[in-house]
Write a protein that holds these residues in place. Structure first.
Motif, PDB file in Angstrom:
ATOM      1  N   VAL A 255      11.963   4.124  -5.706  1.00 54.66           N
ATOM      2  CA  VAL A 255      12.149   5.408  -6.374  1.00 54.66           C
ATOM      3  C   VAL A 255      11.427   6.511  -5.623  1.00 54.66           C
ATOM      4  O   VAL A 255      10.414   6.277  -4.971  1.00 54.66           O
ATOM      5  CB  VAL A 255      11.628   5.385  -7.819  1.00 54.66           C
ATOM      6  CG1 VAL A 255      12.487   4.526  -8.689  1.00 54.66           C
ATOM      7  CG2 VAL A 255      10.189   4.914  -7.856  1.00 54.66           C
TER       8      VAL A 255
ATOM      9  N   ALA B  59       9.418  10.294  -5.697  1.00 52.08           N
ATOM     10  CA  ALA B  59       8.347  10.795  -6.553  1.00 52.08           C
ATOM     11  C   ALA B  59       8.898  11.363  -7.846  1.00 52.08           C
ATOM     12  O   ALA B  59       8.267  11.270  -8.889  1.00 52.08           O
ATOM     13  CB  ALA B  59       7.555  11.863  -5.808  1.00 52.08           C
TER      14      ALA B  59
ATOM     15  N   GLU C 205      -1.270   0.823  -3.242  1.00 44.68           N
ATOM     16  CA  GLU C 205      -0.918   2.046  -3.967  1.00 44.68           C
ATOM     17  C   GLU C 205       0.397   2.623  -3.463  1.00 44.68           C
ATOM     18  O   GLU C 205       1.204   3.123  -4.250  1.00 44.68           O
ATOM     19  CB  GLU C 205      -2.044   3.081  -3.828  1.00 44.68           C
ATOM     20  CG  GLU C 205      -3.265   2.707  -4.643  1.00 44.68           C
ATOM     21  CD  GLU C 205      -4.288   3.828  -4.711  1.00 44.68           C
ATOM     22  OE1 GLU C 205      -3.903   4.993  -4.543  1.00 44.68           O
ATOM     23  OE2 GLU C 205      -5.469   3.516  -4.927  1.00 44.68           O
ATOM     24  N   ALA C 206       0.609   2.528  -2.158  1.00 47.63           N
ATOM     25  CA  ALA C 206       1.874   3.025  -1.615  1.00 47.63           C
ATOM     26  C   ALA C 206       3.026   2.186  -2.155  1.00 47.63           C
ATOM     27  O   ALA C 206       4.089   2.703  -2.503  1.00 47.63           O
ATOM     28  CB  ALA C 206       1.854   2.978  -0.098  1.00 47.63           C
TER      29      ALA C 206
ATOM     30  N   ASN D  39       3.696   3.042  -5.650  1.00 49.80           N
ATOM     31  CA  ASN D  39       4.410   4.312  -5.677  1.00 49.80           C
ATOM     32  C   ASN D  39       5.893   4.068  -5.462  1.00 49.80           C
ATOM     33  O   ASN D  39       6.739   4.549  -6.197  1.00 49.80           O
ATOM     34  CB  ASN D  39       3.945   5.194  -4.505  1.00 49.80           C
ATOM     35  CG  ASN D  39       2.902   6.199  -4.925  1.00 49.80           C
ATOM     36  OD1 ASN D  39       2.663   6.372  -6.111  1.00 49.80           O
ATOM     37  ND2 ASN D  39       2.289   6.842  -3.970  1.00 49.80           N
ATOM     38  N   ARG D  40       6.151   3.292  -4.431  1.00 44.87           N
ATOM     39  CA  ARG D  40       7.508   3.160  -3.916  1.00 44.87           C
ATOM     40  C   ARG D  40       8.382   2.331  -4.835  1.00 44.87           C
ATOM     41  O   ARG D  40       9.533   2.640  -5.078  1.00 44.87           O
ATOM     42  CB  ARG D  40       7.433   2.492  -2.544  1.00 44.87           C
ATOM     43  CG  ARG D  40       8.750   2.272  -1.838  1.00 44.87           C
ATOM     44  CD  ARG D  40       8.505   1.674  -0.470  1.00 44.87           C
ATOM     45  NE  ARG D  40       8.273   0.249  -0.530  1.00 44.87           N
ATOM     46  CZ  ARG D  40       9.227  -0.666  -0.382  1.00 44.87           C
ATOM     47  NH1 ARG D  40      10.447  -0.280  -0.146  1.00 44.87           N
ATOM     48  NH2 ARG D  40       8.947  -1.942  -0.451  1.00 44.87           N
TER      49      ARG D  40
END
Lengths: 369, 678
Positions: B227, B229, B54-55, B58-59
């Protein structure tokens, strides 16, 4: 040993001070990384504050018992007046307010109330005749002493601080020896009232917040986002973390408030479970020291005072860590000694100073005895 | 508990209760500490993999780069469809927080007109939320940058550099090439790949763009970037370049296509030109048309109104989907069938203006009669009676096979979505279709290209090219390096010469199209005129009056007549007779041999028409915008629906043509005119 090291230094509680210093420095390290590798942003002021407040704690520790006893009620009244003042200024200025800007310093009186409530209740039970401990006279005045500031803080509105004040007070009342059935009864009543309050008292947004706490994924981009991202940060850190300065969650702004409320998640992402165990262990050492101080306290007043201070610090740690791990709703409570922010550092260092003071009293009392 | 009994409370009991309760609280605190450590261990160790993923997701942001579409080239390598690098802005409706405010802001930043804003709202309302909707493309840097800097206030808005499909000749290639557009919900359902909902990606919606979608599309590139948030790109991790789609080279001669389309002018019609050696289709123009450039961002209300209100049906590709009675253009074909059946070309009959067949009289278009008529004269004077007479002697079994050999009723292996291939009637067909036996007047009708007979302009061009060359030419649209070697149809060389000469006389002798002679020394064009009746003579003479009732004008041709190099057909719907068709053929062929001379003729005409087709479309749009503004009903959501609407209209028209053909057969039962006129 004692012959080499001067007495005043040897008498300092190094078993607490050393871990505390380690924790604050570790906190500064994490803040340095959270600021993207800048010392000036958070870390420097964090360390300076600690140094200043440590001096303050040493000064507090020097205070004689009689003076503290004498000052308990005046201090309480003074802080309460400040709370009323904040409320009044807020009403005049239109909108809620928590700070009092005195020009040279910005005061948040609700922070001072946390140690103040503990102090005044310890003093109250100290003066209460022992025989009345189980009577209504042990409860009603204490309840009033708690209710006034708690209500004022709730008006701000600051649920987290109100809970912290209440927690400290209740622990003092519990240790003061009030009948157990009152606590059991209060707990039972709470369990009945809580659902009713949920249905009839709470606002929609507050209800929503609770719902999201129970199921953060139901609102992945709203309030649940904070909890989800915090868990991602902690979970992705693994055993040893992603390495210092390599936390993507904090550096890419996925983690909200990476330097204040969610500083533990920021730390855990880069240092992993090992860092978490270190932080927990240090809190354990500090709180255990505090508990020992309380148990070795020379009298009823200092025992209650020390226990209340330990409880107040514990409340910060427990609620903050439960929040970042998704075990409690998001309430703005920082992690002592690690989060960036003067108010929480001040409150916790007052607690530390008070504990050192009680520690000193008990040594002296021991020597006298 | 000791505390319960009030009597015995003392300092000592309180002390011991304090100690006991401290232990309880300490234990609770310690317990919570252990719980927290366990919880952290669970999240960080047991669920580590899940949260690491998930991290990562996200990243890392994976963005597809729409592939550059392959170019479509004409036979000389000039682009008919290319890509223009430009700045564009898309929105993804689902990601907009406050669509109305954002649309308003975009309108201000991009200087959109109220009509454009209305079309944008229509497109957003019709999209399925997750699909990108184009706001504007072809932006200049200033307007693009003005959106880019406001991005934090505009969630769901995606400005990017990209490529826009560009058709240099616009409407001239609209029907042939088709157009591109964003994938519809239906297309996304069929092909469920992320590329189809990538902003800026367009796929072929019609014509060759659709037929060659697989070759033209190419491979999307991908950009992995880190990217924040808020979506700001911190750095690009890796970029895989897109692979441009394959180039497709057509046999079409781009300038000729453009010229022919423009030369049709205000008429509704089509021009086909073929290479007589290879069968290469040099030109397949169908007008009026639409500008495929303006379709790629979807079709706005005004554009739709222009298309829907035009009785010249700009959505129909008339080359393939227009069916017309071929009229007298079949006469050279019929004559060839007579020759191959053994008829002496010098054998004559006398035309006195009509011929009795059974108990009915069939008239020649020339009521005064042509006198003594041999085959050559029958072709260049387009004498109906000659064909009535010999057709009865030789029969439909001679004519129908020849019509099919020369391409009528044939479906060609071309990369097109559909072609209507019309009818070559014969006794078996009539029995199957209508359950009636073949009658002699059916043969009579067929010899002059009326009655049941229907053909599309491409078939007429193929007929012309096969007659001219004597080879079994197949029209082809894709250029490949090895030219085909068409087989001979097996006609005798003498017969081919007879037909060529007779058709030369049509233009350059005493024939029906003397105004069609090429204004070029040494190159003579041969041809054959045709007029197809649309409604019964009771309704209209076919020459003037209501546009819809006028006769179609047809012309087939090839040049040079003695050594054919190019052949073709021109059909002008409701042109009022062949006089509307052959001047266009003349100018198109002039352009082919002498472009400068051809352009001169065109420029003079266009001055009178109000500009080129492209300019007239733009002018019409501006007039409509002035007149109606935003008070126009909505266009269909999916541009593919519009292409289908064009198909549906074409089919309806084909059915109507067939019905009219039947009506004409009925009319032939009464002694009225059913003659093929020049």
């Amino acid at each position: 040993m004692s012959s080499i090291i001067p007495g005043p230094i040897a008498r300092k509680p190094w078993g607490m001070l050393l871990p505390l210093t380690v924790l604050v420095c570790f906190g500064a390290t994490v803040l340095y990384s959270a600021a993207g590798g800048s010392i000036g942003t958070y870390a420097k002021s964090h360390l300076i504050r600690f140094a200043l407040f440590l001096v303050m704690a040493f000064i507090i520790a020097r205070a004689p018992r009689e003076l503290v006893k004498f000052a308990a009620f005046p201090l309480y009244v003074a802080v309460t007046v400040l709370l009323v003042l904040v409320e009044a200024l807020g009403a005049i200025g239109g909108g809620s307010q928590r700070w009092l800007d005195l020009g040279f310093i910005v005061l948040q009186p609700s922070e001072f109330m946390k140690p103040a409530i503990v102090l005044v209740l310890a003093r109250f039970y100290d003066t209460l005749p022992i025989a009345m401990t189980a009577s209504w006279r042990a409860l009603i005045p204490a309840g009033a002493l708690l209710a006034v500031p708690a209500a004022l803080v709730m008006l701000q509105p600051d649920l987290g601080t109100a809970l912290a004040i209440t927690f400290g007070a209740v622990v003092v009342m519990f240790l003061a020896g009030l009948p157990l059935r009152w606590f059991i009864g209060a707990g039972a009543a709470g369990m009945v009232i809580a659902p009713l309050a949920y249905l009839f008292v709470l606002h929609d947004y507050q209800r929503n917040r609770l719902k999201i706490f129970l199921d953060p994924e139901s609102d992945p981009l709203g309030t649940g986002y904070h909890i989800t991202q915090s868990k991602i940060a902690i979970g992705s850190g693994g055993m040893f973390g992603k390495g210092f300065g390599h936390g993507s969650q904090s550096h890419l702004n996925y983690l909200p408030e990476p330097h204040t409320d969610f500083v533990f998640a920021t730390m855990a992402e880069e240092w992993g479970l090992m860092g978490g165990v270190l932080v927990l262990s240090i809190f354990f050492l500090i709180l255990r020291w505090g508990t020992r101080v309380a148990r070795n306290a020379p009298d009823r007043f200092s025992g209650l005072l020390a226990s209340g201070m330990v409880a107040t610090m514990f409340f910060y740690v427990a609620i903050n860590l439960m929040m970042v791990m998704g075990l409690a709703p998001v309430v703005g409570i920082p992690l002592p000694f690690m989060s960036h922010g003067g108010s929480s550092m001040l409150t916790n260092m007052i607690c530390i100073g008070t504990l050192m003071m009680v520690d000193r009293w008990s040594r002296r009392g021991g020597m006298v005895a | 508990m000791a505390l319960g009994s009030k009597q015995h409370i003392s300092s000592a009991t309180l002390r011991s209760s304090f100690d006991r309760r401290s232990v309880v609280i300490g234990a609770l605190q310690g317990g919570l500490g252990v719980l927290l450590a366990a919880r952290m261990g669970y999240i960080a160790v047991v669920e580590n993999e899940k949260y690491q993923m998930e991290a990562e997701s996200n990243r890392v942001n994976l963005a597809l780069i729409p592939p550059r579409r392959g170019w479509i080239l004409d036979r000389n390598g000039a682009p008919l469809a290319s890509n223009r690098a430009d700045f564009r802005v898309d929105v993804i409706p689902d990601r907009m927080l406050d669509p109305e405010r954002e649309i308003h802001t975009l309108g201000g930043l991009l200087q959109l007109t109220t009509i454009q804003l209305q079309d944008l709202r229509d497109k957003i309302a019709g999209a399925s939320g997750f699909q990108p909707v184009e706001v504007a493309s072809g932006l200049d840097w200033d307007r693009f940058a003005s959106v880019s800097v406001r991005l934090p206030d505009l969630p769901g808005v995606i400005p990017q550099r990209g490529y826009t499909r560009y058709y240099p000749t616009g409407p001239a290639v609209g029907h042939l090439i088709g157009f591109v557009g964003p994938a519809s919900a239906e297309e996304y359902r069929q092909e469920h790949t992320p590329l189809l909902v990538t902003p800026g990606f367009k796929l072929g919606k019609d014509g060759l763009e659709k037929q060659f979608e697989r070759q033209l599309r190419g491979e999307p590139g991908a950009r992995r970037s880190e990217v924040t948030a808020s979506g700001r790109i911190v750095r690009d991790l890796e970029t895989r370049e897109d692979v441009q789609g394959k180039t497709i080279q057509l046999t079409i001669d781009g300038p000729l296509q453009d010229y022919a389309a423009r030369r049709i002018g205000l008429e509704s019609g089509s021009v086909v030109v073929m290479d007589c050696l290879t069968g290469d289709l040099l030109c397949m123009a169908s007008m009026p048309s639409f500008d495929p450039n303006s379709f790629s961002d979807g079709i706005g209300r005004l554009e739709w109104k222009m298309l829907a209100d035009d009785d010249h049906v700009p959505l129909r590709n008339k080359v393939l989907k227009g069916l017309y009675p071929p009229g007298s253009t079949v006469k050279p074909m019929v004559a060839m069938s007579f020759l191959e059946a053994g008829l002496d070309p010098e054998e004559t009959t006398v035309c006195a203006g009509g011929l009795r067949v059974g108990n009915r009289v069939f008239h020649c278009w020339n009521h005064r009669g042509h006198g003594q008529v041999n085959m050559s004269k029958a072709i260049y004077q387009s004498c109906d009676v000659y064909f009535y007479h010999f057709a009865q002697r030789l029969g439909m079994d001679v004519i129908a096979p020849m019509a099919k050999r020369l391409g009528l009723g044939q479906e060609f292996p071309l990369p097109v979505s559909s072609q209507f291939f019309g009818t070559v009637p014969d006794p078996a067909w009539k029995l199957r279709k209508y359950g009636k036996p073949w009658a002699s007047f059916d043969t009579v009708n067929a010899t002059i290209g009326q009655g049941y007979m229907l053909a599309n302009p491409l078939q007429l061009a193929v007929m012309a090219s096969r007659l001219a060359s004597g080879n079994n030419l197949m029209p082809r649209l894709l250029l490949d390096k090895t030219p085909p070697r068409p087989a001979s149809l097996g006609f005798s060389a003498d017969h081919i010469t007879i037909i060529r000469n007779a058709m030369n006389e049509v233009v350059n002798g005493g024939g029906t199209a003397h105004r069609a002679a090429l204004p070029i020394q040494g190159i003579k064009m041969a041809g054959k005129t045709g007029t197809a009746q649309v409604v019964s003579l009771n309704v209209s003479s076919g020459k003037g009056g209501v546009w819809k009732h006028r006769d179609h004008g047809l012309f087939i041709f090839f040049a040079p007549f003695d050594n054919p190099r190019y052949a073709g057909a021109v059909v002008i719907e409701h042109g009022g007779g062949s006089g509307a068709a052959y001047p266009i053929a003349r100018d198109v062929m002039t352009f082919l041999f002498d472009p400068a001379k051809g352009m001169d003729a065109l420029h003079k005409l266009e001055a009178g028409w109000g500009g080129t087709a492209k300019e007239r479309l733009a002018g019409e749009y501006a007039t409509l915008a002035q007149e109606y503004g935003v008070d126009v009903p909505r266009a269909p959501v999916d541009v593919a629906d519009i292409a289908r609407a064009g198909d549906a209209e074409a089919r309806a028209a084909a059915v109507a043509a067939a019905a009219q053909a039947e009506a004409n057969v009925e009319a032939a039962s009464s002694p009225t005119r059913i003659e093929g006129e020049p």
